[in-house]
Design a protein around this motif. Structure first.
Motif, PDB file in Angstrom:
ATOM      1  N   ARG A  25      49.967  40.435  40.166  1.00  0.00           N
ATOM      2  CA  ARG A  25      48.777  40.433  39.314  1.00  0.00           C
ATOM      3  C   ARG A  25      48.276  41.856  39.276  1.00  0.00           C
ATOM      4  NH1 ARG A  25      43.352  40.055  40.395  1.00  0.00           N
ATOM      5  NH2 ARG A  25      42.110  39.537  38.566  1.00  0.00           N
ATOM      6  N   ALA A  27      45.446  44.426  37.925  1.00  0.00           N
ATOM      7  CA  ALA A  27      44.069  44.388  37.453  1.00  0.00           C
ATOM      8  C   ALA A  27      43.479  45.791  37.506  1.00  0.00           C
ATOM      9  CB  ALA A  27      43.239  43.441  38.311  1.00  0.00           C
ATOM     10  N   VAL A  30      41.575  49.484  31.583  1.00  0.00           N
ATOM     11  CA  VAL A  30      42.606  49.622  30.559  1.00  0.00           C
ATOM     12  C   VAL A  30      42.056  50.518  29.462  1.00  0.00           C
ATOM     13  CG1 VAL A  30      44.015  48.373  28.883  1.00  0.00           C
ATOM     14  CG2 VAL A  30      43.486  47.332  31.089  1.00  0.00           C
ATOM     15  N   ALA A  45      40.754  44.466  32.578  1.00  0.00           N
ATOM     16  CA  ALA A  45      41.759  43.489  32.166  1.00  0.00           C
ATOM     17  C   ALA A  45      42.653  43.179  33.354  1.00  0.00           C
ATOM     18  CB  ALA A  45      42.593  44.038  31.008  1.00  0.00           C
ATOM     19  N   SER A  46      43.416  42.116  33.218  1.00  0.00           N
ATOM     20  CA  SER A  46      44.417  41.810  34.231  1.00  0.00           C
ATOM     21  C   SER A  46      45.664  41.274  33.541  1.00  0.00           C
ATOM     22  CB  SER A  46      43.896  40.800  35.252  1.00  0.00           C
ATOM     23  OG  SER A  46      43.705  39.549  34.660  1.00  0.00           O
ATOM     24  N   LEU A  47      46.767  41.371  34.234  1.00  0.00           N
ATOM     25  CA  LEU A  47      48.058  40.945  33.715  1.00  0.00           C
ATOM     26  C   LEU A  47      48.807  40.302  34.867  1.00  0.00           C
ATOM     27  CD1 LEU A  47      50.393  41.112  31.560  1.00  0.00           C
ATOM     28  CD2 LEU A  47      50.948  43.311  32.607  1.00  0.00           C
ATOM     29  N   ALA A  48      49.415  39.166  34.615  1.00  0.00           N
ATOM     30  CA  ALA A  48      50.206  38.497  35.646  1.00  0.00           C
ATOM     31  C   ALA A  48      51.670  38.545  35.240  1.00  0.00           C
ATOM     32  CB  ALA A  48      49.751  37.060  35.824  1.00  0.00           C
ATOM     33  N   LEU A  49      52.527  38.908  36.189  1.00  0.00           N
ATOM     34  CA  LEU A  49      53.975  38.914  35.973  1.00  0.00           C
ATOM     35  C   LEU A  49      54.600  37.972  36.990  1.00  0.00           C
ATOM     36  CD1 LEU A  49      54.500  42.761  35.553  1.00  0.00           C
ATOM     37  CD2 LEU A  49      54.578  41.041  33.751  1.00  0.00           C
ATOM     38  N   ASN A 125      60.880  42.584  29.359  1.00  0.00           N
ATOM     39  CA  ASN A 125      59.832  42.198  28.409  1.00  0.00           C
ATOM     40  C   ASN A 125      59.098  43.409  27.835  1.00  0.00           C
ATOM     41  OD1 ASN A 125      58.156  43.018  30.477  1.00  0.00           O
ATOM     42  ND2 ASN A 125      57.418  40.964  30.978  1.00  0.00           N
ATOM     43  N   PHE A 127      57.427  45.818  29.572  1.00  0.00           N
ATOM     44  CA  PHE A 127      56.472  46.431  30.487  1.00  0.00           C
ATOM     45  C   PHE A 127      57.184  47.421  31.397  1.00  0.00           C
ATOM     46  CE2 PHE A 127      54.183  42.350  29.761  1.00  0.00           C
ATOM     47  CZ  PHE A 127      53.057  42.898  29.169  1.00  0.00           C
TER      48      PHE A 127
END
Length: 140
Positions: A25, A27, A30, A45-49, A125, A127
């Motif tokens: 995760r 966070a 951004v 923001a946050s992003l989960a991989l 993907n 990233f």
């Protein structure tokens, strides 16, 4: 990975295919990539991989171990002993031997610590994960 190998001993190489070994995760702040940070408002923001996402190693960076004062002193005294010990009076050499011996455990502990290795990985993907500890990835 073989049974003898563990994640701590794995070394990644540029061009190697890898996969995330655990969910991540990300966070933080951004900002749009095309705008300088001082000219735009940042937002949170946050992003989960998910674990298992694959990618390719683009760069591997080894970071030197931090040397404590004791380790630096050991290296200095050991060098002095190795270079000039044969020319020293026996009492001085014995004293220097004792000082080196007293610091040797710090040197041994320093040698046992692994280098900190980080990688840049371009995920399939699109990233890019940069400056990530290599143990976050496993061979694909």
């Amino acid at each position: 990975m073989t049974d003898e190998e563990d994640e701590g001993s794995m070394t990644l190489n540029v061009g190697q295919r890898v996969r995330l070994a655990a969910d991540l995760r990300l966070a933080g702040s951004v900002i749009p990539a095309e705008e300088p940070p001082e000219e735009t408002d940042s937002f949170a923001a946050s992003l989960a991989l998910a674990a298992g996402v694959e990618g390719t190693v683009e760069r591997v960076d080894e970071h030197d171990r931090e040397q404590s004062h004791e380790v630096r002193e050991y290296l200095r005294l050991k060098s002095l002993l190795d270079d000039f010990g044969h020319q020293m009076p026996s009492a001085s050499r014995r004293q220097l031997d004792e000082q080196v011996g007293a610091l040797e455990e710090h040197w041994v502990a320093h040698q046992r610590r692994l280098l900190r290795v980080t990688v840049r990985v371009r995920l399939d993907n699109g990233f890019v994960l940069d400056d990530v500890p290599e143990h976050v990835f496993a061979s694909a």
